[in-house]
Scaffold this motif. Structure first.
Motif, PDB file in Angstrom:
ATOM      1  N   ASN A   1       0.817  -1.215   0.000  1.00  0.00           N
ATOM      2  CA  ASN A   1       0.000   0.000   0.000  1.00  0.00           C
ATOM      3  C   ASN A   1       0.852   1.266   0.000  1.00  0.00           C
ATOM      4  O   ASN A   1       0.379   2.348   0.364  1.00  0.00           O
TER       5      ASN A   1
ATOM      6  N   PRO B   1      -2.228   5.273  -3.046  1.00  0.00           N
ATOM      7  CA  PRO B   1      -1.557   3.971  -3.108  1.00  0.00           C
ATOM      8  C   PRO B   1      -1.117   3.660  -4.539  1.00  0.00           C
ATOM      9  O   PRO B   1      -1.784   4.053  -5.505  1.00  0.00           O
TER      10      PRO B   1
ATOM     11  N   ASP C   1      -4.620  -3.242  -0.796  1.00  0.00           N
ATOM     12  CA  ASP C   1      -6.021  -3.206  -0.387  1.00  0.00           C
ATOM     13  C   ASP C   1      -6.872  -2.521  -1.461  1.00  0.00           C
ATOM     14  O   ASP C   1      -6.772  -1.304  -1.651  1.00  0.00           O
TER      15      ASP C   1
ATOM     16  N   TRP D   1      -9.225   0.377  -0.003  1.00  0.00           N
ATOM     17  CA  TRP D   1      -8.606   1.482   0.742  1.00  0.00           C
ATOM     18  C   TRP D   1      -9.373   2.768   0.435  1.00  0.00           C
ATOM     19  O   TRP D   1      -9.487   3.173  -0.721  1.00  0.00           O
ATOM     20  N   THR D   2      -9.878   3.432   1.463  1.00  0.00           N
ATOM     21  CA  THR D   2     -10.648   4.663   1.252  1.00  0.00           C
ATOM     22  C   THR D   2      -9.701   5.821   0.955  1.00  0.00           C
ATOM     23  O   THR D   2      -8.812   6.140   1.740  1.00  0.00           O
TER      24      THR D   2
ATOM     25  N   THR E   1     -12.338   4.294  -3.825  1.00  0.00           N
ATOM     26  CA  THR E   1     -11.374   3.248  -3.506  1.00  0.00           C
ATOM     27  C   THR E   1     -10.695   2.830  -4.809  1.00  0.00           C
ATOM     28  O   THR E   1     -11.182   3.154  -5.905  1.00  0.00           O
TER      29      THR E   1
END
Length: 470
Positions: free
Chosen positions: A33, A41, A64, A67-68, A74
């Motif tokens: 990440n 990311p 991920d 991931w927010t 995302t």
């Protein structure tokens, strides 16, 4: 090297599109990440670059997809927005139905559905407010030729046109049983060249095992719209390829045999014949002979497979039909006929003559197809070997690999030089039988047996490397 150094190298590898380096760095401890220079990311960088191999390596390495981000989206959201089915599949991750809460699943479905219903061009107009012309260009979205979509640009925004395929995939990932008629209509509404949506629809329908789904699909073979019938034919082809031992196989082969004699649309008929040859049926040769002289080359392209479908020796009528097809004005028909008839000694001289001519065709794809058939041909004459040697001048490394493989099969004295002319593989063709055969040929040459012949299968497995086949 410290972790920060690994992370920096990971950013560089992602930007360079080097999936192998990404995997190695993740295995070495890099943070999947890790943020790029924009603070997002690196998975987002791969998504924006439409780099599915790198995105897949990152997700498999622990990145991920949920991931927010600062804007509330995302990486998975962005993959849907981007419209690439291949990138979306790479980013989707494991068990999304269990991993994501229902409100999030509904949001992702709404996003994909909005793109599907509105269309890429109109959606970009709404987002940008731009009134200028939309720039559209076809791009290959995945590894295979049929994995092509349009890339659409307007007002500084870019997307791809694979949202219908993405919606279909996402629904199945969430185990939403979209009505069969809706799925078939979804595929039928797309342009004929959009094979990704049709593929995704048929793949989903094949995974929905059960007589109710099967009967609902095949009922559409009587639909007045040829596009609907084409989807059914593709579905039956996929079942023939992946599930030929199913309890419906006999019924499907009978259905296709009857359908082949009734279909009036040439495009659909070609698809029906393509599906039919994936099954066993006693009338396959007869149906192939019936269409050997069809006016549409797309239909004739499917005939050679039907004529060679049985293991019995060719009849005089079948042999004559294949001979005529090797001289067909459509080059693809000729190639298919050469492939189907190469086991018949009486056809081999004409097949060789056809392939030698096609190996000089201006179309690189046809030269490549001829290389494949010449390499595997039982004709080991000097003319064939010399043509294979000439094909080593091709820009396409795959054609050069095929040509060198053909020379190695003949143990031609030029094989060592041919392998050099293939060039470094740099990680390509791992587990490829042709590359492995070249490495085995080299190994036997450098390690001649002493005292007793080398046992079959004892040559080492091909290795990844910069100069040798892998």
């Amino acid at each position: 090297m410290g972790k920060s150094g690994l992370d920096g190298r990971l950013v560089s590898a992602v930007r360079a599109g080097d999936a192998e380096a990404v995997r190695a760095l993740l295995e070495g401890g890099a943070d999947p990440n890790t943020a790029d220079s924009d603070g997002l990311p690196v998975l987002c960088s791969a998504v924006a670059a439409y780099d599915a191999p790198v995105a897949e390596a990152l997700v498999q390495g622990g990145a991920d997809p949920d991931w927010t981000l600062p804007d509330g989206t995302t990486p998975l959201w962005r993959a849907i927005d981007g419209g690439s089915p291949t990138v979306f599949s790479a980013v989707l991750g494991d068990e999304p139905r269990l991993r994501l809460p229902e409100p999030v699943r509904e949001q992702l479905l709404a996003l994909a559905r909005s793109w599907h219903e509105t269309g890429a061009a109109e959606q970009l107009r709404r987002r940008t407010g731009a009134r200028g012309p939309v720039v559209t260009a076809p791009v290959q979205d995945g590894e295979y030729v049929w994995e092509s979509v349009d890339q659409v640009s307007l007002g500084g925004l870019v997307t791809r046109s694979g949202h219908s395929a993405i919606l279909t995939s996402l629904e199945w990932a969430f185990r939403i049983l979209t009505p069969v008629s809706e799925l078939i209509s979804r595929a039928a509404e797309q342009p004929h060249e959009d094979q990704m949506t049709c593929w995704e629809v048929c793949s989903t329908l094949c995974q929905r095992r059960g007589f109710e789904t099967w009967s609902a699909v095949v009922a559409h073979r009587h639909h007045p719209d040829p596009a609907h019938r084409r989807v059914v034919a593709r579905y039956l082809w996929m079942r023939g390829v992946t599930d030929c031992a199913s309890s419906c196989a006999t019924k499907e082969s009978e259905m296709l045999a009857a359908w082949a004699t009734e279909e009036t649309d040439s495009t659909v008929l070609a698809n029906v014949l393509n599906a039919f040859t994936e099954y066993e049926h006693p009338d396959q040769t007869a149906i192939g002979l019936h269409y050997a002289g069809h006016l549409d080359p797309r239909v004739r392209r499917e005939v050679p497979a039907a004529l060679s479908g049985n293991d019995t020796p060719l009849s005089p009528a079948t042999r004559a039909a294949l001979l005529a097809l090797t001289r067909d004005p459509d080059a693809t028909v000729s190639i298919n006929a050469c492939r189907a008839g190469k086991g018949d000694d009486s056809l081999l001289p004409q097949i060789t003559q056809t392939l030698l001519l096609l190996a000089e065709d201006p179309d690189a794809d046809l030269r490549g197809a001829a290389a494949v058939e010449l390499a595997a041909s039982p004709d080991h004459s000097p003319a064939v070997a010399d043509t294979l040697w000439t094909l080593l001048d091709e820009d396409n490394q795959v054609i050069r690999l095929e040509a060198a493989h053909g020379l190695a099969l003949r143990d031609d004295p030029r094989t060592a030089r041919a392998i050099e002319r293939v060039g470094p593989f740099n990680g390509r063709f791992e587990h490829d039988h042709r590359a492995n055969a070249l490495w085995a040929w080299q190994w036997r040459r450098e390690n001649p047996p002493t005292g007793r012949p080398l046992a079959s299968g004892l040559a080492p497995t091909a290795r990844s490397g910069s100069g040798r086949p892998s």
